[in-house]
Each structure stands twice: as C-alpha cells, then as structure tokens.
Design a protein around this motif. Structure first.
Motif, PDB file in Angstrom:
ATOM      1  N   GLU A 276       0.711  -1.252   0.326  1.00  0.00           N
ATOM      2  CA  GLU A 276       0.083  -0.397   0.200  1.00  0.00           C
ATOM      3  C   GLU A 276       0.439   1.381   0.152  1.00  0.00           C
ATOM      4  O   GLU A 276       1.688   1.498   0.838  1.00  0.00           O
ATOM      5  CB  GLU A 276      -0.941  -0.139   1.073  1.00  0.00           C
ATOM      6  CG  GLU A 276      -1.842   1.256   1.040  1.00  0.00           C
ATOM      7  CD  GLU A 276      -3.047   1.225   2.070  1.00  0.00           C
ATOM      8  OE1 GLU A 276      -3.347   1.700   2.976  1.00  0.00           O
ATOM      9  OE2 GLU A 276      -3.356  -0.173   2.037  1.00  0.00           O
ATOM     10  N   LEU A 277       0.624   2.120  -1.135  1.00  0.00           N
ATOM     11  CA  LEU A 277       1.250   3.299  -1.308  1.00  0.00           C
ATOM     12  C   LEU A 277       2.453   3.635  -1.252  1.00  0.00           C
ATOM     13  O   LEU A 277       3.386   4.308  -1.925  1.00  0.00           O
ATOM     14  CB  LEU A 277       1.388   4.646   0.381  1.00  0.00           C
ATOM     15  CG  LEU A 277      -0.147   4.635   0.571  1.00  0.00           C
ATOM     16  CD1 LEU A 277      -0.719   5.265   2.229  1.00  0.00           C
ATOM     17  CD2 LEU A 277      -1.296   4.585  -0.147  1.00  0.00           C
ATOM     18  N   GLU A 278       3.082   2.152  -1.273  1.00  0.00           N
ATOM     19  CA  GLU A 278       4.474   2.271  -2.092  1.00  0.00           C
ATOM     20  C   GLU A 278       4.419   2.841  -3.401  1.00  0.00           C
ATOM     21  O   GLU A 278       3.654   3.002  -3.951  1.00  0.00           O
ATOM     22  CB  GLU A 278       5.277   0.932  -1.838  1.00  0.00           C
ATOM     23  CG  GLU A 278       5.412   0.319  -0.663  1.00  0.00           C
ATOM     24  CD  GLU A 278       6.552   0.891   0.371  1.00  0.00           C
ATOM     25  OE1 GLU A 278       7.270   1.393  -1.028  1.00  0.00           O
ATOM     26  OE2 GLU A 278       6.557   1.074   1.489  1.00  0.00           O
ATOM     27  N   GLY A 279       5.936   3.088  -3.929  1.00  0.00           N
ATOM     28  CA  GLY A 279       5.740   3.754  -5.325  1.00  0.00           C
ATOM     29  C   GLY A 279       5.530   4.972  -5.562  1.00  0.00           C
ATOM     30  O   GLY A 279       5.376   6.032  -7.040  1.00  0.00           O
ATOM     31  N   LEU A 280       4.399   5.456  -5.055  1.00  0.00           N
ATOM     32  CA  LEU A 280       4.132   7.567  -4.742  1.00  0.00           C
ATOM     33  C   LEU A 280       4.677   7.727  -5.096  1.00  0.00           C
ATOM     34  O   LEU A 280       4.772   9.394  -4.966  1.00  0.00           O
ATOM     35  CB  LEU A 280       2.495   7.357  -4.091  1.00  0.00           C
ATOM     36  CG  LEU A 280       1.707   6.081  -4.583  1.00  0.00           C
ATOM     37  CD1 LEU A 280       0.747   5.709  -3.530  1.00  0.00           C
ATOM     38  CD2 LEU A 280       0.867   5.753  -6.092  1.00  0.00           C
ATOM     39  N   GLY A 281       5.723   7.759  -4.385  1.00  0.00           N
ATOM     40  CA  GLY A 281       6.921   8.765  -3.730  1.00  0.00           C
ATOM     41  C   GLY A 281       6.733   9.412  -2.610  1.00  0.00           C
ATOM     42  O   GLY A 281       6.494   7.880  -1.621  1.00  0.00           O
TER      43      GLY A 281
END
Length: 1631
Positions: free
Chosen positions: A170-175
């Motif tokens: 979850e939420l990884e790769g978004l910054g």
C-alpha cells in the motif's frame, strides 16, 4: 570436460531467449498498450501504470536506513547480463538470460513478459551494470515494505510485468513525504493498512493513482473518490469533517502540479482481535498518518514518567560515565547526580558564552564537535570540505560571535605550514615559535571599546580550535590563551580536550600518517606509559589555569567498535589513567567527560569511528551544563528532544529527505576525493535540536529502569576461572596484597619452625653485632678454611641470591611468553630462558667445587649413592609440583598428557624422548631430566678429566666449550644453506616432521647441553687453581712476592673484584638492546653463546673480594632455595586468581609458597633420603620403584581429567551422562558422533586415498520440514618446509596447508524423529541409543560427489571435483592468501587452503511461506574463487575468507553465492544465521557490537541493518584479553518457553584468547529489531571445553531439549543434549 572461454556460445536458454524476445516484443505492445509504458523521452526513461509515473528506484531492496524491521528482500528469480556478471550469475539457482549487456529497460520488460507470471512479477533495470533482475512480488506479503525506494542519483528503474500485476504494498511507489512538524502527525506511518476492523472510506487523489491502488488491492474498486488533497493538513481536515473517519494517511506525490493522495479510514464495527485500536498505525515510510481526536505524539504513545518530574535539578557537571539514552534513544539521561541536562537554544548558548572564550583541542572528532557547535549557533558557517575542516587541512580555527546580532563577526582558519610559515609543517609538537604565531593569530580577534575607551569582550562569544592530537599541544595552546593582548587576555576561559586516539595511531597501529614519529612503534604498554606521562605533564602545567578558568573538560576517544580486544584494553587503560589522575587532583574545575561511555550507549550514531551531529550535540550540551549552569539550583522538567534528520546516521542514505543530502559535499569530493567519507558528509548537514516538555495529560508509561535488573557476570573459563576481576581495581586490588602477605606469614612460620633456620638467624644477628663492634669476619663458613681458599665444606654464599635472581627472570620470561604480564614491554623479559643453561653450568661448578674444597678431592661417592643424594635434593619438590598440577587440572576438568608421558616423567626421562618433552606436565622441569645424565657422567668426567687438568688445559677447554654453541648455531646452518632461525617453522607442542623433531632435540635433549655442564666443572677447576696458587705464593692484597713486582697478578687482583659486575653488565646489554640480539637467539642463546659472560658472573660470585659477591652474600640463606620457586611457578600462576600479573604481589605469593614447600616437603625428604642413601643404593635396582606412588597419583588424576590437548589425540569418552537431582529438568548427555570419511556412502577411490586419515569436525544439525539435515567439515593440516626459488633468490618456504572439504547430510526418512522415547531423545545411553554410529552415519560430500556444488538449469557447470579446483565454468580456483616474506631470516610463509570450511545448517522459509515450503540453507566461509572474489582479490592473490551461502537441493542442481556485505579486505567467518518471520534471512555479523545484516539467499545480496551493544561482553573481552566470535545458527524460542514477551532467539558465542583457549557460552537476543542482546549464559559444559569449538545449536521444544554440536581440537565431533531446564539454569540472571 575442457573449460569454455568466457563470452563463448550462449547456452540453451540464451538461444531460446532470442526467439522469445521477438515474440515478447509484440506481446508486450499488445498487452501493455495504455497500461504499462517503459520508454525513453527527452526527460529520460519513465515507467507508468494507469497514468501514474513511478519514480526511479529499486524494488525489493531494503536499505540500512529502513526504520521498519520487517522489510524483506523480494525473491529473486533470475538475471540477464553479460561478461563477468553472466558467469557470476551461473553461481546461483535461477533463470539466467542471454550472455549480453542489457542496454535499455525495454529489454528487461520484454524478458519479464517472456518469462511469464510464474517466473517474473517485477523487472528491474540496473543501468550502471547493464543488467536486468527478475523478482517475485511482495505486495501482499506481511511486513514486506519498504520495497520501492529511490537512492540518491539512481538511474535504476523497476516496473511490473503488467499493470494487472499486484506488486506494490500500500502507497509504495507513489513517493515519500518529509516528516510532518506537528506532533499529532506520525511520519513514516500508515493508518488502518491491511486491518480487517478498519475500512477504506474515501481516497482523494489523481484518477490514475486511485485506479492504480484499486488494481493493487489497496482499496476496493468501489471506493469513493474525491479531488486530490493539497497537503497533509487538508487530509487531516477532511477526516475531521467526514463522519465515521477515525484515521487518515497522506502521501505527497512530490509534484506541485499533482497534489497528494489522501486515504480516509474508519471502524467497520469489527473489533480488533487483540483489543487494540481499530485503525492502528503501522510502519510505512511513504506516508504521514494521524488518528482523529488522538494526538499520536503524546497520548497515543506512552511517555517515560521521568519527563514529568518537574522538580528535577539541572546537571551542573558531566555525569557521563553512567547514563543511557531514553525516549526512543533521543535523550541522554544521567543515572548519577539525580539531574537532567538542559538543552540550550542558540541564543542561550551565546548568552552563556557572552564575554567568554572556549578552546577545543584534539583530532578529527574534536574538529567535528567544534564545527557542530559553531553551526548550532550559526547554521552553515563551517563545512568540512568547503572550509577544510578536516585533519591535515586545518590547524587553527577562530570564530567570534556577536551575541546580540547572533552572527559571526570574525572567522579565521589557518595551517601552520601554508599560512603561518612553519618551515617543517606540523610535526606533532607545538613549539614556542608556533605558540607565538598562534598568539599573533588570536590577537586579530575583535573586541569592543566603550565611550570611555575601555576595551571589553562583553557582547562577544568566542570559540577557538587548535588541532593537536597530543597533550603537549593542548597544554601549549591553553597557555597561549593567557599570552594574548587586549581584553581577551582577561576573559573567562574554558577548555575541552579530546586526546587519545593519535597515541594509538602512532604507538600501536604504526600508521604512515602519524604526526609524531617519536611515538612510532611503541607498542601497547609503552603507548599507555607515554600517554600517562604526557597527561601528567599537562595537568602539572595546566591545573592552575583550569582552576582560574571556568573549567577543563577532558574526554577520551569515543567507543570504536571495530577494535580487537587488545586495542580495546589499551584504550580502557588510557581512560582509567585520565579518570585516576583527575580524581587524584580532587578539583571541581577538572571534569572527566566520558565520551566512550556515551558512544557505547548509542552505537548507531557512530559511523566509521566518528560521531554524528546527534552525538556531538549532546556532548556540547553536557559541556555547557558545566559552564552555564555551574552553581545553579534551577529546577524543572527534563526536556524531550526532537532532532532534525540531518543529525542522524539512519538518514544518510535517505533519498527522500532533502535535508539529509550533502550536495555541496558530493560536488567538492569530485575534485578533492581524498578523505571523502560518510562521516564527513554526515557532519556537513544541518543538525538542529528542539526541546519541549511533556504535554499536560500525556499518557505516562512504565518508568524506564535506571539500570539493568541484573548484569550477567561473564566468566571466561581459562586456566583462571574468574577473569572478571583484575588486579587493577575493586576487590582484586585489595585481595592481591592479602594473598601475598598470607604467603609471607606462612613462609615465616616455616622458617622459624626449622631449628637450623633459627640457629642461622642467631648467627646472622651475632654477625651484625660483631660488625657493629668493628670486627671483620668472613662471610664464608669454610669451617677452618683460609679466606677465599679451599677448605672442607666451603660454602659460596653469594650464589644463593644469584639463584634467586636467575629464577625470577626465568619466571618473568615464562609469564611474558604466555602474555600474562600486564606490562610486557620490557625487552629483557624475553631472555629469561637463557638462565636455564646457566643452572647447568652452576650445577657442574658447585659439584666440582665441593669435591675440590673437600679434605680429599680425589674421593667420590659410588655412582648410585651419588645419584640418590643428588635426587634427594630435587625429586621431592619435583614430585610435589607434578602432583599439585595434575590434581588441579583434573579438578578443573582440564586435560593431562597421555599416560605414557606421565609414566616416563615419574622417572625423569622426558627430555630423552623428543616427542614427549614439549607435551609433558610441568614441561619446564625438563632440565631436571637432563641433570640425570650429567650426574651419571660426573664421576668419570671429574676423576679422569677435570681433576687432572692444569691451568693451560683448563683455559683451552673453556675456549673449545665456548665455541660449541657458535658452531652449532651459526657455522652449521651457514654450511647447510639454512637461515640462523631455521627453527622458526616449529610450533610448540608439534611433532609432525623432521624439522619439529630436530628443534625439540636441540632445545631439550641433555646431550645438547653437556658442554655447558662441563664448562661449569672446568670453571670450578680454574677457580681452585687460582685460589690455591694465591694462598701459596703471593700476597693477594699487595701483589708483591719476595719484593718483586708482578703486574699480571696485580691486574688479576684488581679485576677479580669486578668479574661478576662485568658479566652482569655484558648480559644486561645483550638482553636490553635489540641491536645486540644474537642471530637465531632462541636457539643460539639457549645453547649458550652467552657462556663466557655467564661464566664471568659465576666465577666472580665465587670470589670473596668480588663487589657483587660481597653484596649478594648479605642476603639470607633461604634466598638460595630458588629451586622450589622454579618448580612451582606454573602451578602458583594457575591458582593465582588473575591471569594477568600486574605487580609484585604475585612474586611475593610465589616466593612465600616456595619457602613453605621447601621447608615442609623438600628439606625433610632430603634429610631422610640422605640418611638412608646407602640403604637405597644397596637396594638397586629395586629402588627404581620409589617413584611408583607419584605415578599412581598422576594416573589417577589422568583418569579423572579430560584427555590431553597436547600430542597424539586421545578420544573423549563415547558417552557422558549427567542426571542432576534425579529429574529430567537437569539432565544432559554428551555423546561422540562417529563420523569419519570412510562412513560416506560409496566415495570414489581417489577421494578415499586423498582424504585418508582426515577428520570430520565441527558438525551442524537442523530440523528441516521434519527431517534432519547434518553437515560437517573434513579437515587435515600439513606443514612442510623446503628451500625454493622466490623472486630470483633462494629462500626457505614454510608451507601450511589447510585441507578442507564440506559434507552435507542426506534428507532421508531414516533421519526422521522416532515417535517413542527409546530413541536418542531419551536419556538411556546404551549402544543402541545413538543414530550416528560408525555403521549408521551417512553423509554425502558437498561439491565433490553426487552433484556439482554450483550450477543452474540453463548452462550446467562442466567440472568434476567442484569448489576450489578451478576446473569448470562456474568457479575458478580459490584465491590464496598473500605470502609473507621475513627478510631477517630469509623465510617465506605460505598458507594454502584447499576448500570450504565450517558449514552451518539453517532451516529456512521465506516470509509468508509455510513449514511445508521450508528448505535448508548452509552458510560457510571459504577463500573465494577468483570469479566471485571482491575487489583486487579477483586477480587470484591476496585473498581473504568470505562468507558464502549454499542451497542443497533434493532434485536438480546446487548453488552457492558470496554474501556481499562485510569487509572484503579482511577475513569474514562465524556469522550466525537465523530466520525472522517477516524480515527473512538474517545474520548476526558480529556479537559485539551486535550487528545484524539482512540477506537474500538467491544471489547473496545483503546489507547491514541494526547494531546494538551489550556492555558486559566488551568488559569480559577486555579483562580476559579475548576476542568474541559467534558460532552456529540462532534458534527461536517461542513466547510459551521464553521469559521475554514475544519470545527470543538463542545463539552461541565464544571467547578465544591469544593462546587459543576457547570459552563457549549461549546468549539470548531479542526476537524483534534491533535484536539486542538480552542475557549471556555461564560457560557451556562441553568436554575439553578450552579446546572445544561449538558449531551448531538446535532447539527441540516438543522434546524439551537443546542440542549443541561441537568439535574438539580438530579431531572429533560431539553432541551435547541438555534438558531445557538445565540449559536455562546456565543463565545467571533473569533481567
């Protein structure tokens, strides 16, 4: 099969991949259109899904800065690359693509698509390496993040096989977002993630990101969507306004045009299973989260009650020797003083320093303290690279602040050489000329002048730095502060000096950049002595200045974790010197600031032996407390402290933290690379601290303990069990003199009990009274003989003191050789052995002198009676020494020599049997055995030779006998082309080849010292001839005979007074000056090249007129009883409570016990035997049975003791069972593992021949999927000495070959645990009890037999014999260590290692896998094959042992990879493998500090993650002079069996001394990061424990047993099975 050249024709998969690539390109375009895009644009390569562009970065690669302990490596399934990378990739089990460099990420994507979802979820493009890696997804593995991160300036990209691949947690790769400033927001946390009791209510963000999250399963596809959130505050407000919202998470996308993502969550009515919050916060470095109505910075997290005690006073002096870091490790809490340290703001610092001048002095850490202090007041003022704030680039810095304006008004940086014109630069000593220049620089500082013309420093604050790594420089700089002109001359001053490490740089480590070459190469003890002297000189000269100043703060070096025990001990001694000297002066202005202890409490903030800004900040505030708060009684609350990220080591590699970068530093390093280190980058960042008090209503947690509940008392079990006490302090300092005085008291009683001693005492008192009345009586008791002349029973009183001094030197020499002297820097100590042959000379001299001085010099006793009388003088004490040592060692469980050696020892024959001499009990008593031969030969030598010799014959004989050692030591080796120290290849106790036999023969055989004994006899004859001639012919005082002048005789009269002194001076010069060391001195000096000098001593001491003899004659007669001291020396050292001898107490103790033993045993037995000498001689040969009682005691002790660790190995008992208290809770069984090479099923004949006689040692066991995996090491050691050509010259090569090979056990049903307790899990040790009998043990050869050690499915390795042989494509030959050439003796030392060593088996399964998916991993150390060798070792030379990981497979092929962390320039071994349920494969890299690394078994990638310390381990290492190593694998103890919440791990460690003495212990460490050490056990009850190497640990909770495997002396393998209760009782405390 012939080896294929590198870069040859591609393998099967490579050929297939070419076809697949063409197909996959088309498939990719169809599959990924509008979904996944990896293209090159004007802005570079990008990867996107659902319209979201992912940042550059790697996938599934944890970093050392990852705060989450659960993050794991993504499973690696394959790689694609070319050249060396391709062949290295063949070393592990996985898909290997074509042998070619990869030029674009599109190729990686195409290959991943071609591999399909079974082989590739995620691809990664490594641009710098031109390589692809293929991985499985970790999106839904518990605790798998962080998996996607972007290191600084990375060019790597990662992406999914398709956008439908669930690859991101979850939420990884978004910054990632910078930490929020509010305390009600939690940075690095995600709210309600993956929790069944918490539902996603709404997601605000760009449409593509919401779609991405739906495809990844982060939230339902039907989730509500709204406009993007502009900030975390907007997200927080949305949650507060939304009904049912309990928690929120926010991610900043890092693009102003694309606001962040906000996720709102709320309770769904389902209670959390553990009763916790319905939407708990979990680690997620991408997010910032919060709980509505619950401030995460206060109420949500309990606070230590210490912070709520607002009646706590401020600390007014450093209390740094006993303290700890609390509140998550951010606040230093002193445990002494009952106070807290105030955290000053920059303005408060300036106000405190107003009108004051502070001087800092030291090396690189002092420079960093200074720089952080200046920057704390005025951020960015100083920079290590820009301003040259580095050792060698700056010598002086002077900064003046305007207090009111808070700005720098004066800044100077200077170098002695370049700026101040010091001709020779800075050579470590500040001269008067340099001090004058320093005063000139300081006089440039500004000051204020008021309207009345009064000059003042008020309104200014001054900080100055003088780089000076030695106390003299600090003293000169401090003195210069009083020599400046103007108002600064009278300003209040203070000093901080951190002086220590450069003494080690020069004196111990001998590093080329030493700045004071007068200290170069001092060694440990002299370095401490010089440091102590310099410190004393500094305090003598500066103490009054400190009293006039605000104070002097003196600090030792910080804790340096990479030092060995000897360097740690040296630093410890230097710290104690500082503490002791400061304490002795009892001044309130002299402060000891224990930087070492502070650093020890926060090891994570030490990088490459330098502190971070965090630690320097605390040091500064502690210093300020002693200045600003001195005399203050201000009360208040201890402050909690928040540090900016730039202060902390963990953010060094944090790519998403702007303040954590070092752009200027990195830029400057491109042009000035020298010294560009992580610690310099770290200290170039802005470090700010903000203090705040605990909020009212904050939830208080349990108060943190001020000290551990109990500290394990670690005893290193060597010959001195209690190594935790030393003679340097505590009870030990008081007990040593008590023992010494007790021994003296016993000696006095023994002396006065003897009637002869009482009469001698009366005679001595009468002699003193006679001297007082003016009478001059002879000190010789010649019974009527003329002074100096012959007479019946002539006694030479001076020899008693000479015996004592020689004996003491021998004892000191033995202690020096064992490393048992605290101060072993005296060069002469190493020459103690040279007095042993002097005793041979003395024996010949005294026996001959006694006959020549008798009424009938021609008369001699019959041979048997003569020997009986001689034995009466030595054998009783010799027998006592043997029995005492034997009984003591047996009682202590230590080994004894073999029974046949003890047997010949009882009859004093050990020196005649070379392979027994060095292995004998009381081996130093070999000289008594040699005397037996000389006593047998004395009568013929005396009556047929010496008695008939005249003066010329005597002089000729002395000359010839003096030449014997020169011929043997120098002429023969030269004639044979051998070096003078041809004996150097021999190791004490070894008897493996002809060279060993020759060395032992020359060192100990009686025939080799016969010339020394005869020399003493002839010397006695010379004395007799001279004295008789003097008495008969001439006046010894006037030198006049019948009125004639005799110059030669007159000269003799004068010289004879100085003979002993001349001999002692000559020996002293040889023994004290290394330049006078005889060639091959360990043999030549032993054979008595010093014979003439020692003869002068003996001859002089026999003359009444000799000045030294007259002085020695005054000593009490019992001083001559030094023989008992010699015999008992090792036994007394054994029973002495401390291994290290640090003062005279030991020698007083030894001498006292020697007198007691002499008077109580030796003298009565001697008198008895002499009275019955005729009867004993008449019973010959039956009298030869007299030593039988001694032999009976020795054999009884031998039967009770462990077998000898010397000589031919004697196997330990097959079974040893101990049931204590009658219950299984205290039961243990120690059993022999009958593993031999011959037991392996069907080994090839050539291997049977090759390994005939080898031993299988260091076993390891593990339960894997219900089956037993076994492993071990085949070992054999060979030493050969030959003459070879090397670099164009003929040299002597000593080649030590370590032959080694690993075995790994079959995984068969026969190893499954039987269901009943009649198996080896019971406690009945009959012959059917053990499954590993010689007939049953089945092991297979790793890398040599059934399958290649390393291969893969695409291109099998083509070789037959595997690891280390260099006969296939997978591995080259092992890189061998660099040879060592010793120019002084023309010797080349070469070590050859043939294979891998010490395999350790671990049952492993990846995070999230089931037990059915468990498989074995084997960690081992080995010299690397050159194709896997790091750095320069890839050339094939200069290799160091590295750690490797091997995965044996039931089917298919095996593989091994190098673990790619640790040092490549040094040996790596003894890592402790263990499995963590979420972090995966971990290793304890070092036990102290307790460093844990994380690894991936597929390719050996690993990274250091956590570091903690356990101070008792360090203290035990220092006190015992032992290194700490790990061993085996760690085993998890579930909470149901653990005293610690959540369970714990148990592992093994061992201490090993310089002499190779092992002490094995178990220890516990925490089950969760950072895996700190919890407790340490007492030594494990291993048989032959000082030579046992524990190699494996296995827990069987269902059987209530612990299994420890170990090897003994590289000879056998054993198994210790202990009941859990018995094992737990080994831990000394429950804290």
């Amino acid at each position: 099969m012939a080896r294929r050249p590198r870069g040859g024709r591609p393998g099967a998969l490579a050929r297939a991949s070419v076809v697949l690539m063409a197909v996959s390109v088309a498939a990719a375009l169809l599959l990924l259109a509008g979904c996944t895009d990896a293209t090159t644009t004007t802005s570079g390569i990008r990867v996107s899904c659902h319209g979201h562009d992912f940042p550059r970065g790697t996938y599934g690669e944890p970093t050392s800065s990852s705060s989450d302990g659960a993050s794991a490596f993504a499973p690696l399934t394959g790689v694609a690359c070319g050249g060396r990378c391709y062949y290295e990739a063949l070393a592990w089990q996985g898909t290997v693509g074509p042998n070619k460099d990869i030029s674009s990420p599109q190729e990686c994507l195409d290959l991943c698509v071609g591999l399909g979802k079974e082989r590739c979820d995620v691809w990664q493009y490594h641009a710098a390496e031109q390589k692809c890696s293929f991985k499985r997804s970790v999106a839904h593995r518990p605790g798998a993040h962080p998996t996607f991160h972007a290191p600084p300036n990375t060019s790597d990209l990662a992406g999914p096989r398709t956008c439908d691949t669930r690859w991101l947690p979850e939420l990884e790769g978004l910054g990632q977002v910078d930490p929020a400033g509010g305390r009600c927001l939690a940075a690095g946390k995600s709210a309600g993630e993956g929790t069944a009791s918490c539902s996603t209510l709404e997601v605000a963000g760009p449409g593509g990101v919401v779609a991405l999250g739906s495809s990844q399963g982060w939230w339902p596809e039907s989730v509500g969507q709204s406009a993007s959130a502009a900030s975390v505050e907007t997200c927080q407000s949305s949650c507060e306004d939304r009904a049912g919202c309990d928690a929120f998470s926010f991610v900043d996308l890092g693009n102003p045009g694309r606001p962040g993502v906000c996720v709102l969550r709320g309770r769904n009515g389902t209670a959390a299973p553990d009763g916790s919050a319905a939407c708990p916060l979990t680690d997620n470095p991408a997010a910032v989260s919060g709980l509505v109505g619950n401030c995460t910075g206060s109420s949500a997290e309990p606070v230590d009650p210490w912070f709520a005690d607002c009646s706590s006073p401020r600390c007014t002096r450093p209390y740094t020797s006993n303290g700890t870091f609390v509140d998550g490790g951010t606040v230093f809490r002193p445990l002494d003083g009952g106070c807290h340290y105030h955290i000053s703001t920059p303005q408060e610092m300036l106000e405190c320093l107003n009108g004051r001048w502070f001087l800092l002095s030291g090396g690189s850490n002092a420079i960093l303290t200074y720089m952080n202090w200046v920057n704390a007041i005025s951020p960015g003022t100083l920079h290590p690279q820009r301003d040259g704030l580095r050792t060698y680039y700056v010598d002086l810095v002077d900064v003046v602040f305007d207090v009111k304006l808070r700005k720098v008004v004066h800044l100077r940086t200077k170098l002695w050489r370049d700026d101040l014109g010091v001709q020779d630069g800075f050579q470590g000593q500040i001269t008067e000329e340099m001090r004058a220049k320093l005063v000139g620089v300081w006089n440039e500082a500004p000051f204020y002048t008021d309207e009345g013309g009064v000059e003042s420093a008020t309104g200014l604050a001054r900080l100055s730095l003088v780089v000076g790594q030695y106390w003299q420089n600090t003293g000169e700089a401090f003195k210069a502060m009083e020599e400046v002109s103007g108002p600064w001359r009278v300003a209040e001053r203070a000093l901080f000096a951190q002086i220590m490490i450069w003494y080690l740089v020069c004196g111990v480590w001998n590093i080329y950049f030493c700045t004071n070459y007068s200290y170069y190469g001092l060694g440990h003890d002299l370095t401490v002595a010089v440091y102590s002297r310099d410190l004393k000189d500094f305090l003598d000269s500066s103490a009054e200045r400190c009293e006039r100043a605000l104070g002097c703060f003196l600090a030792p070096h910080i804790f340096q974790p990479d030092l060995g025990w000897q360097d740690q001990l040296t630093q410890h001694r230097m710290r104690e010197e500082v503490k002791a000297q400061l304490a002795s002066r009892n001044s309130s202005k002299l402060h000891f600031l224990d930087a070492h202890h502070m650093g020890l409490q926060k090891l994570s903030e030490t990088v490459d032996n330098h502190w971070t800004g965090f630690m320097h900040s605390w040091l500064i505030h502690v210093i300020l407390s002693g200045v600003c708060d001195a005399g203050s009684s201000q009360l208040g609350c201890p402050h909690r402290v928040a540090f900016s990220k730039g202060c902390l080591a963990e953010t060094l590699a944090d790519a998403n933290c702007k303040e954590c970068q070092c752009p200027l530093y990195q830029e400057l390093c491109k042009t000035q690379s020298d010294g560009c280190k992580d610690w310099e980058c770290m200290n170039s960042r802005t470090c700010q601290a903000a203090a705040f008090v605990v909020e009212e209503g904050a939830r208080l947690g349990a108060e943190e303990a001020e000290a551990p509940a109990c500290v394990p008392k670690i005893r290193v079990k060597t010959s001195h069990p209690d190594a935790t006490a030393t003679a340097s302090g505590g009870v030990a300092k008081e007990l040593a003199p008590v023992l010494a005085l007790a021994a003296v008291a016993l000696a006095a009683v023994a002396l006065l009990w003897d009637p002869r001693a009482r009469s001698q005492l009366k005679a001595a008192l009468a002699a003193l009274r006679a001297r007082g009345g003016g009478r001059d009586e002879s000190v010789e008791t010649g019974q009527g003989a003329a002074p100096g002349g012959p007479g019946k029973g002539s006694y030479l009183p001076a020899l008693g003191m000479a015996r004592l001094l020689a004996s003491v030197h021998i004892v000191v020499g033995h202690l020096h050789a064992e490393g048992a002297l605290r101060d072993d820097s005296v060069y002469a100590f190493r020459y103690g052995f040279t007095w042993v042959p002097w005793f041979f000379m003395l024996s010949g001299f005294v026996l001959t002198h006694a006959r020549l001085s008798s009424p009938d010099p021609n008369a001699t006793d019959p041979p048997v009676k003569f020997i009986v009388k001689r034995l009466a003088s030595v054998y009783p004490m010799y027998a006592l020494g043997l029995m005492l040592v034997a009984v003591t060692r047996a009682a202590d469980g230590r080994s004894l020599p073999e029974s046949w050696i003890l047997t010949i020892q009882a009859w004093l024959l050990q020196s005649f049997v070379p392979n027994a001499t060095e292995k004998a009990l009381q081996a130093h008593c070999w000289f008594l055995s040699a005397l037996m031969l000389y006593w047998v030969l004395f009568r013929p030598l005396y009556t047929r030779g010496v008695l008939k010799m005249g003066a010329r014959a005597c002089l000729l004989a002395l000359l010839i006998l003096s030449l014997v050692p020169h011929v043997a030591s120098f002429a023969l080796p030269a004639a044979l082309g051998e070096p003078f120290d041809w004996y150097a290849g021999h190791r004490y106790g070894n008897f493996d080849d002809g060279n060993d036999a020759l060395v032992v023969l020359v060192k100990f055989h009686p025939l080799c010292y016969l010339h020394v004994f005869v020399f003493g006899m002839v010397l006695a004859r010379v004395r007799d001839l001279v004295v008789r001639a003097e008495v008969k012919e001439w006046d010894i005082w006037t030198g006049v005979l019948d009125g004639r002048w005799e110059p030669a005789k007159w000269v003799w009269v004068i010289c004879r007074r100085w003979l002993a002194l001349a001999g002692y001076l000559g020996l002293g010069l040889v023994m004290c000056l290394p330049d006078l060391q005889p060639p091959g001195h360990k043999i030549s000096a032993r054979l008595s090249v010093l014979l003439p000098l020692q003869g002068l001593v003996l001859l002089g001491l026999s003359m009444r007129e000799d000045l030294v003899a007259r002085a020695f004659a005054l000593a009490p007669r019992f001083c001559g009883d030094a023989y008992a001291q010699y015999v008992l020396q090792f036994w007394v050292h054994d029973v002495w409570p401390w291994r290290t001898v640090s003062g005279p107490s030991f020698f007083v103790f030894l001498f006292g016990l020697a007198i007691v033993a002499f008077k109580a045993v030796q003298e009565p037995c001697r008198r008895f035997l002499c009275r019955h000498a005729d009867r004993i001689a008449g019973l010959f040969p039956w009298s030869l049975c007299l030593p039988a009682p001694v032999l009976a005691v020795l054999l009884a002790a031998w039967a009770l003791a462990s077998p000898s660790n010397e000589g031919a190995y004697v196997f330990l008992p097959r079974y040893v069972k101990s049931i204590q208290g009658g219950g299984l809770g205290t039961a243990r069984v120690d059993v022999f593992l009958g593993w031999t090479f011959a037991d392996t099923p069907g080994p090839p004949d050539h291997l049977v021949r090759q390994w005939h006689g080898a031993k299988l040692i260091n076993p390891s066991l593990a339960m894997v999927g219900g089956s037993l995996e076994v492993a071990g090491r085949i070992h054999r050691l060979r030493v050969a000495r030959t003459n070879v050509e090397w670099e164009g010259k003929r040299v002597t090569e000593i080649r030590t070959t370590w032959e080694s090979m690993m075995l790994v056990g079959d995984r068969t049903d026969r190893y499954r645990w039987p269901a009943d307790d009649s198996s080896w899990f019971g406690w009945d040790t009959d012959d059917t009890w053990h499954p590993f009998d010689r007939q049953d043990g089945k092991v297979k050869l790793l890398s040599e037999l059934h399958a290649p050690m390393v291969s893969n499915s695409t291109e099998p390795c083509a070789y037959a014999d595997g690891w280390g042989k260099g006969e296939g494509e997978c591995f080259d030959a092992l890189v061998q260590p660099a040879v060592v050439f010793i120019a002084e003796n023309n010797t080349l030392l070469r070590k050859v290692v043939t294979g891998a060593e010490d395999p350790k088996v671990l049952a492993f399964r990846p995070p999230g896998a089931t037990q059915a998916e468990e498989y074995p991993l084997v960690a081992f150390n080995s010299l690397p094959p050159s194709n896997l060798a790091p750095g320069s070792a890839a050339s094939g030379v200069g290799g160091h042992s590295q750690m490797f990981l091997y995965r044996p497979l039931d089917k298919g092929v095996n593989h091994a990879v190098r673990l790619k962390c640790g040092q490549s320039a040094g040996d790596e071994k003894n890592w402790i493998a263990f499995r963590h349920q979420t972090a995966g494969l971990l290793f304890v890299y070092s036990v102290y500090p307790h460093v844990v690394v994380q690894a991936r078994d597929e390719d050996g990638s690993c990274i250091r993650r956590w570091s903690t310390n356990h101070a008792p381990l360090l203290l035990a290492s220092i006190e015992a002079k032992a290194e700490i190593h790990g061993s085996g694998t760690a085993t998890f103890v579930p909470s149901s069996r653990s005293k610690h919440e959540g369970g714990h791990f148990i592992a093994l460690l061992h201490f090993v001394t310089k002499g190779g003495v092992y002490t094995t212990m178990a220890y516990e460490f925490a089950a969760a990061p950072p895996f700190g050490v919890l407790r340490v056990s007492r030594p494990l009850p291993l048989l032959s424990h000082t030579r046992a190497f524990a190699s494996g640990l296995m827990l069987l909770p269902d059987k209530e047993k612990v299994v420890v495997t170990y090897g003994v002396q590289n000879e056998e393998s054993r198994l210790l099975i202990m009941a859990m209760g018995d094992f737990e009782n080994l831990f000394e405390c429950d804290g």
